[in-house]
Design a protein around this motif. Structure first.
Motif, PDB file in Angstrom:
ATOM      1  N   UNK A   1      -4.171   0.447  -0.601  1.00 49.60           N
ATOM      2  CA  UNK A   1      -4.112  -0.700   0.300  1.00 49.60           C
ATOM      3  C   UNK A   1      -2.689  -1.001   0.729  1.00 49.60           C
ATOM      4  N   UNK A   2      -1.755  -0.898  -0.215  1.00 54.30           N
ATOM      5  CA  UNK A   2      -0.345  -1.133   0.095  1.00 54.30           C
ATOM      6  C   UNK A   2       0.167  -0.089   1.088  1.00 54.30           C
ATOM      7  N   UNK A   3      -0.223   1.157   0.905  1.00 49.99           N
ATOM      8  CA  UNK A   3       0.208   2.213   1.822  1.00 49.99           C
ATOM      9  C   UNK A   3      -0.354   1.990   3.230  1.00 49.99           C
ATOM     10  N   UNK A   4      -1.612   1.586   3.309  1.00 49.05           N
ATOM     11  CA  UNK A   4      -2.207   1.299   4.622  1.00 49.05           C
ATOM     12  C   UNK A   4      -1.489   0.125   5.278  1.00 49.05           C
ATOM     13  N   UNK A   5      -1.203  -0.913   4.509  1.00 49.79           N
ATOM     14  CA  UNK A   5      -0.480  -2.074   5.031  1.00 49.79           C
ATOM     15  C   UNK A   5       0.906  -1.665   5.510  1.00 49.79           C
ATOM     16  N   UNK A   6       1.603  -0.886   4.708  1.00 45.57           N
ATOM     17  CA  UNK A   6       2.948  -0.433   5.059  1.00 45.57           C
ATOM     18  C   UNK A   6       2.945   0.351   6.361  1.00 45.57           C
ATOM     19  N   UNK A   7       2.015   1.277   6.504  1.00 40.16           N
ATOM     20  CA  UNK A   7       1.952   2.111   7.710  1.00 40.16           C
ATOM     21  C   UNK A   7       1.666   1.268   8.946  1.00 40.16           C
ATOM     22  N   UNK A   8       0.704   0.354   8.853  1.00 36.49           N
ATOM     23  CA  UNK A   8       0.345  -0.481  10.011  1.00 36.49           C
ATOM     24  C   UNK A   8       1.482  -1.425  10.398  1.00 36.49           C
ATOM     25  N   UNK A   9       2.089  -2.048   9.403  1.00 39.72           N
ATOM     26  CA  UNK A   9       3.181  -2.981   9.689  1.00 39.72           C
ATOM     27  C   UNK A   9       4.386  -2.241  10.259  1.00 39.72           C
ATOM     28  N   UNK A  10       4.710  -1.075   9.700  1.00 38.03           N
ATOM     29  CA  UNK A  10       5.845  -0.297  10.208  1.00 38.03           C
ATOM     30  C   UNK A  10       5.639   0.083  11.663  1.00 38.03           C
ATOM     31  N   UNK A  11       4.427   0.497  11.996  1.00 38.68           N
ATOM     32  CA  UNK A  11       4.142   0.897  13.372  1.00 38.68           C
ATOM     33  C   UNK A  11       4.309  -0.277  14.335  1.00 38.68           C
ATOM     34  N   UNK A  12       3.842  -1.438  13.924  1.00 36.45           N
ATOM     35  CA  UNK A  12       3.898  -2.593  14.827  1.00 36.45           C
ATOM     36  C   UNK A  12       5.273  -3.257  14.872  1.00 36.45           C
TER      37      UNK A  12
ATOM     38  N   UNK B   1       5.261 -11.745  -1.183  1.00 30.15           N
ATOM     39  CA  UNK B   1       3.925 -11.165  -1.175  1.00 30.15           C
ATOM     40  C   UNK B   1       3.901  -9.941  -2.081  1.00 30.15           C
ATOM     41  N   UNK B   2       2.848  -9.825  -2.864  1.00 29.69           N
ATOM     42  CA  UNK B   2       2.602  -8.630  -3.674  1.00 29.69           C
ATOM     43  C   UNK B   2       1.196  -8.151  -3.372  1.00 29.69           C
ATOM     44  N   UNK B   3       1.000  -6.810  -3.337  1.00 28.16           N
ATOM     45  CA  UNK B   3      -0.272  -6.220  -2.942  1.00 28.16           C
ATOM     46  C   UNK B   3      -0.620  -5.057  -3.858  1.00 28.16           C
TER      47      UNK B   3
ATOM     48  N   UNK C   1       9.960 -12.128   1.188  1.00 26.57           N
ATOM     49  CA  UNK C   1       9.996 -10.864   0.455  1.00 26.57           C
ATOM     50  C   UNK C   1       8.674 -10.141   0.662  1.00 26.57           C
ATOM     51  N   UNK C   2       8.769  -8.979   1.283  1.00 30.77           N
ATOM     52  CA  UNK C   2       7.614  -8.170   1.627  1.00 30.77           C
ATOM     53  C   UNK C   2       7.287  -7.198   0.495  1.00 30.77           C
ATOM     54  N   UNK C   3       6.014  -6.839   0.349  1.00 25.07           N
ATOM     55  CA  UNK C   3       5.661  -5.849  -0.669  1.00 25.07           C
ATOM     56  C   UNK C   3       6.075  -4.431  -0.274  1.00 25.07           C
ATOM     57  N   UNK C   4       6.519  -4.238   0.958  1.00 25.44           N
ATOM     58  CA  UNK C   4       6.858  -2.889   1.410  1.00 25.44           C
ATOM     59  C   UNK C   4       8.328  -2.727   1.783  1.00 25.44           C
ATOM     60  N   UNK C   5       9.138  -3.758   1.594  1.00 26.93           N
ATOM     61  CA  UNK C   5      10.558  -3.679   1.949  1.00 26.93           C
ATOM     62  C   UNK C   5      11.421  -4.010   0.737  1.00 26.93           C
TER      63      UNK C   5
END
Length: 147
Positions: free
Chosen positions: A121-132, A114-116, A40-44
């Motif tokens: 920080x969560x938005x930065x993580x979401x953007x980087x993970x989505x791109x990759x 995972x919870x963030x 379970x992802x903090x962004x999905x």
């Protein structure tokens, strides 16, 4: 980081997990994971099913996180779950989070959540993970094995 009161099997898995993180060896995760693992992802909104998805996510997050470190851990009363608090940076944004792991009777990880925080920080993580991970959406939904 040593966590006490986990079952012996879960403690062995957790020790190996820390070793794999230090070595960035996510390709060696299979023996630690239950066949029916759910991530379970903090962004999905929807959980990612299966070993292929969790290995892909964890391998990718290891390239996205900078200055990652676990700070402390908490064990459930039944000795089958642990919460690991961490800190990291993503795209210059500091974040804190927790990894919540639940182990099966053999000590394999069957749930990884995972919870963030904070939101920046969560938005930065979401953007980087989505791109990759954009090219791997079929793997994350369990519709295709990784190439």
């Amino acid at each position: 980081m040593e966590v006490n009161r986990l079952s012996d099997a879960a403690q062995r898995t957790l020790s190996t997990w820390h070793d794999l993180l230090r070595r960035n060896a996510m390709d060696e995760l299979d023996p630690l994971l239950a066949d029916n693992i759910v991530f379970r992802s903090p962004v999905a909104h929807t959980a990612y099913p299966g070993k292929a998805a969790i290995k892909l996510v964890l391998k990718t997050v290891n390239t996205v996180f900078h200055n990652f470190q676990y700070l402390r851990g908490f064990v459930s009363e039944d000795g089958r779950s642990v919460v690991l608090e961490f800190s990291a940076e993503v795209s210059g944004k500091a974040l804190k989070g927790i990894d919540m792991l639940r182990f099966d009777d053999q000590g394999r990880i069957e749930e990884f959540e995972v919870m963030v925080r904070p939101m920046s920080g969560l938005q930065a993580l979401s953007a980087e993970m989505a791109a990759q991970l954009a090219p791997a959406q079929a793997v994350l939904t369990g519709k295709r094995a990784p190439v």
